[in-house]
Scaffold this active site. Structure first.
Site, PDB file in Angstrom:
ATOM      1  N   THR A 141      13.306  -4.125  -6.924  1.00 40.63           N
ATOM      2  CA  THR A 141      14.733  -4.143  -6.597  1.00 40.63           C
ATOM      3  C   THR A 141      14.890  -5.087  -5.401  1.00 40.63           C
ATOM      4  O   THR A 141      15.134  -4.639  -4.276  1.00 40.63           O
ATOM      5  CB  THR A 141      15.220  -2.721  -6.239  1.00 40.63           C
ATOM      6  N   PHE A 172       5.153   6.050  -1.321  1.00 38.99           N
ATOM      7  CA  PHE A 172       4.838   5.872   0.103  1.00 38.99           C
ATOM      8  C   PHE A 172       3.531   5.099   0.310  1.00 38.99           C
ATOM      9  O   PHE A 172       2.949   5.126   1.385  1.00 38.99           O
ATOM     10  CB  PHE A 172       4.770   7.242   0.799  1.00 38.99           C
ATOM     11  N   LEU A 173       3.067   4.415  -0.747  1.00 36.83           N
ATOM     12  CA  LEU A 173       1.807   3.658  -0.638  1.00 36.83           C
ATOM     13  C   LEU A 173       1.967   2.470   0.298  1.00 36.83           C
ATOM     14  O   LEU A 173       3.021   1.835   0.327  1.00 36.83           O
ATOM     15  CB  LEU A 173       1.408   3.110  -2.014  1.00 36.83           C
ATOM     16  N   LYS A 217      12.991   8.383   1.240  1.00 38.98           N
ATOM     17  CA  LYS A 217      12.226   7.132   1.147  1.00 38.98           C
ATOM     18  C   LYS A 217      12.740   6.109   2.170  1.00 38.98           C
ATOM     19  O   LYS A 217      11.966   5.519   2.938  1.00 38.98           O
ATOM     20  CB  LYS A 217      12.347   6.584  -0.287  1.00 38.98           C
ATOM     21  N   ASN A 271      10.765   4.681   5.843  1.00 36.30           N
ATOM     22  CA  ASN A 271      10.500   3.282   6.195  1.00 36.30           C
ATOM     23  C   ASN A 271      11.301   2.849   7.428  1.00 36.30           C
ATOM     24  O   ASN A 271      10.795   2.130   8.287  1.00 36.30           O
ATOM     25  CB  ASN A 271      10.816   2.364   5.007  1.00 36.30           C
ATOM     26  N   ALA A 311       2.331  -2.953  19.560  1.00 35.27           N
ATOM     27  CA  ALA A 311       3.251  -4.064  19.793  1.00 35.27           C
ATOM     28  C   ALA A 311       2.687  -5.329  19.162  1.00 35.27           C
ATOM     29  O   ALA A 311       1.474  -5.513  19.081  1.00 35.27           O
ATOM     30  CB  ALA A 311       3.437  -4.258  21.293  1.00 35.27           C
ATOM     31  N   GLY A 369       6.879  -7.260   8.824  1.00 39.36           N
ATOM     32  CA  GLY A 369       7.327  -8.055   7.670  1.00 39.36           C
ATOM     33  C   GLY A 369       7.038  -7.279   6.405  1.00 39.36           C
ATOM     34  O   GLY A 369       6.997  -6.046   6.414  1.00 39.36           O
ATOM     35  N   CYS A 387       8.901  -4.406   2.079  1.00 42.23           N
ATOM     36  CA  CYS A 387       9.574  -3.102   2.154  1.00 42.23           C
ATOM     37  C   CYS A 387      10.463  -2.915   3.382  1.00 42.23           C
ATOM     38  O   CYS A 387      11.673  -2.716   3.236  1.00 42.23           O
ATOM     39  CB  CYS A 387       8.531  -2.000   2.105  1.00 42.23           C
ATOM     40  N   LYS A 429       0.448  -8.847   6.449  1.00 35.91           N
ATOM     41  CA  LYS A 429      -0.481  -7.969   7.181  1.00 35.91           C
ATOM     42  C   LYS A 429      -1.869  -8.175   6.577  1.00 35.91           C
ATOM     43  O   LYS A 429      -1.988  -8.824   5.528  1.00 35.91           O
ATOM     44  CB  LYS A 429      -0.037  -6.504   7.116  1.00 35.91           C
TER      45      LYS A 429
END
Ligand code: UGA
Length: 432
Positions: free
Chosen positions: A85, A151-152, A206, A210, A254, A259, A262, A323
C-alpha cells in the site's frame, strides 16, 4: 491448514514461508510473473537473512507453492492479504489492495476468511466489512474478515515471525478468531502471545506501534542536539534513560534519522487520517519534521567542517541501504544525504555490502560525480573523509592504518572517538 498469501513481497513471502515451515500447505500469489517464476525456483528477489533456505526447504517438502493466478490462490478458505500500500502524496495507495479484495470475492469460495496483513488506512477494514456484508447478502455467501497486522522487522523478519512479541487478531467474529488462533498456536505455546481486539483497534495498533517507535527515535535525536550544545554525551544519556523500564533501552539510538518502507509511510498515513478527522497537529507531525531536521543538521555539520570546505573534497559514503541486513533502499536516509551532498563536493565514493548498485545509480541518476566500489577501503582511498551512513557489521571494527589521518562523520554513532584519535582519525559523531 491450507492457506493462501496474496502479495509475495517482504511481508507476504516471509509469512508464507514461515507458515509452511509450521506444517501448513501454503500457496503464495503475486501478479508479477517474473517474481513468481524466480520464487518457484527458490530464488528470492530481495535479501532477507534465513529466508532463502526456508523457501527452498519448503518447496522441497511441497508445503510451499507459488502462482500468479488469483484463481489458484482463491482455492483456499484462509487468505492473507499482504499486498503493498505505497505512499501516494501523503496517503496510502489502495489500488492493489482493493483489486485484491475484488478478486477474492470473484474467485473465492463463499465461506472464505480474508485476513488483512497489509498496512491499510484507518477505516479501511470497516469499509471492506460493509462490502463483504453486502456481497454475502446478495450472493448468499459467508465471506469473513479479520485483521492481523504485521510487526516483522526487515533484516530479522524470519526470527521475528517465530518469536513474536505479540500476535494481534482483530475480528468481531468468533469462528474467524478460532481459525487464526489455530494457525498461530505453535507460536503461542509457551506464553500466550495472542491479543484479540476489534478490527479497527487492530488497524490502529499497527500504526500506533510504528509511530511510537519513530517518535522514540525523533525524541532521542532532538535530545542529541541539546547534548551537543551542552557538551554532554548522548551514549551516557541513552543508558541513563534506557535503564528505566518505563522508557526501555531499544530505539533510543541517536543517528541521522529513520528511513525504510514503513515508518515514513505510516507516519504520513496517520497525519492524513488526523487531517481527515480534523485533529490538531501534534507529536506525529513533529516526529516527521524532526527526522528531516536531524538529517539536515548532520549534512550541515559535514559541509561546514574545515575538512570538507577544502577544494576538490572527495567523500566516501559507507552504507546505502535504509538499515543493515537488508538490501532495501526505500526512503534510505543515506541516499537523501548523498543527494544533498553531491552538488557541494568534488565527488562521492560509495560502498555498501548488499545494495544493488544499478538500483542506487537509477535513484541517484541526477548526480554525475558518484562512483561505486566493491570494498570500503578502496572507496575511502580515493577520499579525504568518510561518512558512515548505515551501520553494517563490517563497518564497526576498522583497520585504522588504512584510513589514517582521515575524518569520519559517524551518522550512526558507532565509533570510539578516543581510540581512533590515536591513529589521527578524527571522528565527528552525533550528540557528542
Ligand atoms: C519497522 C518496525 O520496527 C516493525 O515492527 C514493523 O513491522 C515494520 O516497520 C513494518 O511496519 O513493516 P523496519 O522498517 O524493518 O521495521 O525497520 P526498523 O528496524 O524499525 O528501523 C527503522 C529505521 O529506524 C531505520 O532507518 C533505523 O536505522 C532507524 N533507527 C532504529 C534509528 O535511527 N534508531 C534506533 O534506535 C532504531
Amino acid at each position: 491448514m491450507k492457506i493462501s498469501i496474496i502479495g509475495s513481497g517482504y511481508v507476504g513471502l516471509v509469512t508464507g514461508a514461515c507458515l509452511a515451515e509450521l506444517g501448513n500447505q501454503v500457496i503464495c500469489m503475486d501478479k508479477n510473473i517474473t517474481k513468481i517464476s524466480q520464487l518457484a525456483n527458490g530464488e528470492i528477489p530481495f535479501y532477507e537473512p534465513q529466508l532463502q533456505d526456508l523457501v527452498k526447504n519448503n518447496i522441497a517438502s511441497k508445503n510451499l507453492h507459488f502462482t500468479n493466478q488469483f484463481k489458484d490462490a482463491c482455492k483456499n478458505r484462509v487468505i492473507f492479504v499482504c499486498v503493498d500500500t505505497p505512499d501516494n502524496e501523503g496517503k496510502p495507495d489502495l489500488k492493489n489492495f482493493n483489486s485484491c479484495i475484488r478478486s477474492i470475492l470473484k474467485y473465492g469460495k463463499t465461506n472464505t476468511l480474508i485476513v488483512t496483513k497489509s498496512t491499510i488506512p484507518l477505516g479501511t477494514n470497516s469499509k471492506v466489512e460493509t462490502k463483504l456484508a453486502r456481497h454475502n447478502l446478495k450472493h448468499k455467501a459467508n465471506f469473513k474478515l479479520a485483521s492481523n497486522p504485521e510487526f516483522l522487522k526487515e533484516g530479522s523478519a524470519v526470527q521475528d515471525f517465530f518469536k513474536p512479541d505479540r500476535i494481534i487478531i482483530g475480528t468481531n467474529d468468533n469462528s474467524s478468531e478460532n481459525i487464526l488462533r489455530k494457525i498461530y498456536a505453535p507460536l503461542s505455546r509457551n506464553k500466550n502471545k495472542i491479543i484479540k481486539m476489534s478490527l479497527s483497534s487492530a488497524e490502529l495498533t499497527k500504526y500506533a506501534a510504528n509511530a511510537f517507535l519513530a517518535t522514540k527515535i525523533s525524541f532521542i535525536n532532538e535530545i542529541s542536539q541539546l547534548s551537543e550544545k551542552t557538551n554532554s554525551n548522548i551514549h551516557d544519556i541513552r543508558k541513563g534513560i534506557g535503564s528505566d523500564p518505563r522508557i526501555g533501552s531499544n530505539f533510543i539510538y541517536a543517528g541521522i534519522g529513520f528511513g525504510g518502507s514503513c515508518f515514513p509511510k505510516d507516519l504520513k498515513a496517520l497525519k492524513y487520517s488526523k487531517q481527515k478527522f480534523n485533529l490538531q497537529e501534534g507529536i506525529i507531525e513533529k516526529t516527521i519534521s524532526n527526522n528531516e531536521i536531524q538529517l539536515n543538521k548532520f549534512y550541515k555539520k559535514i559541509i561546514n567542517s574545515d575538512v570538507t570546505s577544502a577544494k576538490n573534497h572527495r567523500i566516501a559514503i559507507w552504507g546505502l541501504t535504509f538499515k543493515p541486513e537488508t538490501d532495501d533502499l526505500r526512503e534510505s536516509v543515506s541516499l537523501k544525504l548523498i543527494n544533498k551532498l553531491a552538488s557541494k563536493v568534488h565527488s562521492l565514493h560509495l560502498y555498501d555490502p548488499m545494495a544493488d548498485y544499478k538500483e542506487v545509480a537509477n535513484l541517484l541518476k541526477a548526480s554525475k560525480n558518484i562512483f561505486y566500489y566493491d570494498d570500503k577501503y578502496k572507496a575511502a582511498k580515493a577520499c579525504h573523509s568518510i561518512v558512515l551512513a548505515t551501520e553494517w557489521k563490517e563497518f564497526w571494527e576498522l583497520n585504522a592504518s588504512l584510513i589514517k589521518g582521515m575524518t569520519i562523520f559517524d551518522g550512526r554513532n558507532i565509533y570510539d572517538h578516543s581510540y581512533y584519535m590515536k591513529y589521527k582519525i578524527n571522528v565527528v559523531g552525533i550528540g557528542l
